[in-house]
Design a protein around this motif. Structure first.
Motif, PDB file in Angstrom:
ATOM      1  N   ILE A 247       7.010   1.439  -6.074  1.00  0.00           N
ATOM      2  CA  ILE A 247       8.469   1.589  -5.985  1.00  0.00           C
ATOM      3  C   ILE A 247       8.833   2.574  -4.872  1.00  0.00           C
ATOM      4  N   ARG A 248       8.065   3.671  -4.792  1.00  0.00           N
ATOM      5  CA  ARG A 248       8.325   4.680  -3.758  1.00  0.00           C
ATOM      6  C   ARG A 248       8.184   4.053  -2.366  1.00  0.00           C
ATOM      7  N   PHE A 249       7.169   3.221  -2.190  1.00  0.00           N
ATOM      8  CA  PHE A 249       6.919   2.589  -0.894  1.00  0.00           C
ATOM      9  C   PHE A 249       7.971   1.517  -0.581  1.00  0.00           C
ATOM     10  N   HIS A 250       8.324   0.728  -1.582  1.00  0.00           N
ATOM     11  CA  HIS A 250       9.201  -0.430  -1.382  1.00  0.00           C
ATOM     12  C   HIS A 250      10.681  -0.055  -1.366  1.00  0.00           C
ATOM     13  N   GLY A 251      11.037   1.016  -2.090  1.00  0.00           N
ATOM     14  CA  GLY A 251      12.429   1.459  -2.102  1.00  0.00           C
ATOM     15  C   GLY A 251      13.194   1.094  -3.347  1.00  0.00           C
ATOM     16  N   HIS A 252      12.748   0.101  -4.074  1.00  0.00           N
ATOM     17  CA  HIS A 252      13.385  -0.239  -5.356  1.00  0.00           C
ATOM     18  C   HIS A 252      12.381  -0.975  -6.233  1.00  0.00           C
ATOM     19  N   SER A 253      12.738  -1.084  -7.517  1.00  0.00           N
ATOM     20  CA  SER A 253      11.904  -1.821  -8.464  1.00  0.00           C
ATOM     21  C   SER A 253      12.490  -3.221  -8.602  1.00  0.00           C
ATOM     22  N   CYS A 254      11.656  -4.256  -8.589  1.00  0.00           N
ATOM     23  CA  CYS A 254      12.171  -5.621  -8.726  1.00  0.00           C
ATOM     24  C   CYS A 254      11.049  -6.540  -9.217  1.00  0.00           C
ATOM     25  N   PRO A 255      11.409  -7.744  -9.695  1.00  0.00           N
ATOM     26  CA  PRO A 255      10.377  -8.642 -10.228  1.00  0.00           C
ATOM     27  C   PRO A 255       9.326  -9.033  -9.178  1.00  0.00           C
ATOM     28  N   GLY A 256       9.749  -9.185  -7.926  1.00  0.00           N
ATOM     29  CA  GLY A 256       8.800  -9.560  -6.872  1.00  0.00           C
ATOM     30  C   GLY A 256       7.753  -8.483  -6.660  1.00  0.00           C
ATOM     31  N   LEU A 257       8.195  -7.236  -6.679  1.00  0.00           N
ATOM     32  CA  LEU A 257       7.273  -6.107  -6.518  1.00  0.00           C
ATOM     33  C   LEU A 257       6.292  -6.076  -7.696  1.00  0.00           C
ATOM     34  N   ALA A 258       6.829  -6.331  -8.909  1.00  0.00           N
ATOM     35  CA  ALA A 258       5.979  -6.352 -10.100  1.00  0.00           C
ATOM     36  C   ALA A 258       4.941  -7.478 -10.009  1.00  0.00           C
ATOM     37  N   SER A 259       5.335  -8.623  -9.462  1.00  0.00           N
ATOM     38  CA  SER A 259       4.384  -9.739  -9.283  1.00  0.00           C
ATOM     39  C   SER A 259       3.244  -9.338  -8.362  1.00  0.00           C
ATOM     40  N   GLY A 260       3.580  -8.694  -7.264  1.00  0.00           N
ATOM     41  CA  GLY A 260       2.550  -8.251  -6.328  1.00  0.00           C
ATOM     42  C   GLY A 260       1.601  -7.256  -6.979  1.00  0.00           C
ATOM     43  N   TYR A 261       2.178  -6.366  -7.805  1.00  0.00           N
ATOM     44  CA  TYR A 261       1.369  -5.372  -8.521  1.00  0.00           C
ATOM     45  C   TYR A 261       0.387  -6.062  -9.464  1.00  0.00           C
ATOM     46  N   ARG A 262       0.906  -7.030 -10.245  1.00  0.00           N
ATOM     47  CA  ARG A 262       0.034  -7.731 -11.196  1.00  0.00           C
ATOM     48  C   ARG A 262      -1.017  -8.554 -10.472  1.00  0.00           C
ATOM     49  N   ALA A 263      -0.633  -9.200  -9.392  1.00  0.00           N
ATOM     50  CA  ALA A 263      -1.583 -10.021  -8.626  1.00  0.00           C
ATOM     51  C   ALA A 263      -2.714  -9.157  -8.089  1.00  0.00           C
ATOM     52  N   ALA A 264      -2.357  -8.012  -7.492  1.00  0.00           N
ATOM     53  CA  ALA A 264      -3.368  -7.146  -6.885  1.00  0.00           C
ATOM     54  C   ALA A 264      -4.315  -6.574  -7.937  1.00  0.00           C
ATOM     55  N   THR A 265      -3.760  -6.070  -9.050  1.00  0.00           N
ATOM     56  CA  THR A 265      -4.631  -5.457 -10.060  1.00  0.00           C
ATOM     57  C   THR A 265      -5.538  -6.511 -10.700  1.00  0.00           C
ATOM     58  N   ALA A 266      -4.998  -7.700 -10.991  1.00  0.00           N
ATOM     59  CA  ALA A 266      -5.804  -8.752 -11.620  1.00  0.00           C
ATOM     60  C   ALA A 266      -6.902  -9.244 -10.677  1.00  0.00           C
ATOM     61  N   ALA A 267      -6.545  -9.418  -9.411  1.00  0.00           N
ATOM     62  CA  ALA A 267      -7.513  -9.920  -8.434  1.00  0.00           C
ATOM     63  C   ALA A 267      -8.631  -8.908  -8.203  1.00  0.00           C
ATOM     64  N   MET A 268      -8.266  -7.639  -8.110  1.00  0.00           N
ATOM     65  CA  MET A 268      -9.276  -6.600  -7.885  1.00  0.00           C
ATOM     66  C   MET A 268     -10.221  -6.504  -9.064  1.00  0.00           C
ATOM     67  N   GLU A 269      -9.678  -6.659 -10.269  1.00  0.00           N
ATOM     68  CA  GLU A 269     -10.532  -6.636 -11.455  1.00  0.00           C
ATOM     69  C   GLU A 269     -11.471  -7.841 -11.441  1.00  0.00           C
ATOM     70  N   ALA A 270     -10.935  -9.020 -11.132  1.00  0.00           N
ATOM     71  CA  ALA A 270     -11.751 -10.238 -11.110  1.00  0.00           C
ATOM     72  C   ALA A 270     -12.839 -10.170 -10.038  1.00  0.00           C
ATOM     73  N   LEU A 271     -12.537  -9.526  -8.923  1.00  0.00           N
ATOM     74  CA  LEU A 271     -13.502  -9.441  -7.826  1.00  0.00           C
ATOM     75  C   LEU A 271     -14.399  -8.205  -7.941  1.00  0.00           C
ATOM     76  N   GLY A 272     -14.079  -7.350  -8.936  1.00  0.00           N
ATOM     77  CA  GLY A 272     -14.887  -6.146  -9.150  1.00  0.00           C
ATOM     78  C   GLY A 272     -14.787  -5.130  -8.030  1.00  0.00           C
ATOM     79  N   VAL A 273     -13.593  -4.999  -7.455  1.00  0.00           N
ATOM     80  CA  VAL A 273     -13.411  -3.988  -6.407  1.00  0.00           C
ATOM     81  C   VAL A 273     -12.371  -2.956  -6.820  1.00  0.00           C
ATOM     82  N   THR A 274     -12.595  -1.718  -6.379  1.00  0.00           N
ATOM     83  CA  THR A 274     -11.570  -0.691  -6.508  1.00  0.00           C
ATOM     84  C   THR A 274     -10.922  -0.602  -5.132  1.00  0.00           C
ATOM     85  N   ARG A 275      -9.823   0.145  -5.040  1.00  0.00           N
ATOM     86  CA  ARG A 275      -9.087   0.184  -3.769  1.00  0.00           C
ATOM     87  C   ARG A 275     -10.023   0.626  -2.647  1.00  0.00           C
TER      88      ARG A 275
END
Ligand SMILES: [Zn+2]
Ligand SMILES: [Zn+2]
Length: 210
Positions: A18-46
């Motif tokens: 939210i700090r980076f994007h400037g506001h909270s919204c469903p699209g931002l939440a989708s990106g968050y869920r996509a990134a966390t789920a994909a990283m878990e599935a691929l076994g990578v941390t940031r």
């Protein structure tokens, strides 16, 4: 994970998005869920390096969360945008060649024609105070839904096979013979025998338009 010990890796949260994007919204939440789920599935941390690559089929809000959470950023060249207007995100791990693609289901709060009509009203400035409130309420509900719903309810994550995306290449710099600015040699054009930058070739240089 909640320790503030300075040897622990810094975990980034939706608040950071939210700090980076400037506001909270469903699209931002989708990106968050996509990134966390994909990283878990691929076994990578940031990753601090460029092992992870994100290919985003939209150029909207979600890509900002992906840059924050997955560390795949425009400046590092491991964020590829192919704007097909879809909430679909592919993550590829250069370390082992594994990839996943995440797509989202239609959101119940914002994925209908009533909401679309309301949005048009709000953005044209014709909404009443009550309609504005209703719009923001629905946006908030959609964001919370996306953030907290079980993954299988809101998205599909598939393992896919794909070719390795090309690495960001480093180009030599040359001087544009029209504006005199330095430019990557792969991004130049030949115009009347002169080597010029793209904006000069197209008569669109921001400082040279007449
Ligand atoms: Zn947004
Ligand atoms: Zn130029």
């Amino acid at each position: 994970m909640h320790t503030h010990h300075h040897h622990a890796p810094q975990l980034l949260t939706f608040e950071d998005c939210i700090r980076f994007h400037g506001h909270s919204c469903p699209g931002l939440a989708s990106g968050y869920r996509a990134a966390t789920a994909a990283m878990e599935a691929l076994g990578v941390t940031r990753p601090e390096d460029e092992d992870l690559v994100a290919i985003c089929e939209t150029d909207a809000c979600g890509i900002d969360a992906i840059q924050v959470i997955a560390g795949t950023t425009a400046g590092k060249g491991n964020l590829i945008i192919r704007d097909y207007g879809k909430h679909a995100f592919t993550f590829y791990n250069r370390k082992d060649g594994k990839a996943v693609r995440v797509t989202f289901h239609r959101n119940e709060a914002t994925g209908n024609s009533d909401f679309a009509a309301l949005r048009v009203k709000v953005f044209s400035g014709k909404a009443s105070e009550k309609e504005e409130e209703q719009y923001h309420g629905l946006m908030h509900k959609a964001t919370v839904d996306v953030l907290h719903a079980p993954a299988e309810k809101i998205m599909t994550l598939e393992r896919i096979t794909m070719d390795e995306p090309k690495t960001a290449r480093i180009f030599a710099s040359v001087t544009c013979e029209c504006c005199g600015e330095s430019v990557a040699d792969a991004k130049t054009r030949k115009v009347d025998g002169k080597c010029v930058c793209i904006p000069c070739a197209e008569g669109m240089h921001p400082a040279k338009r007449t």
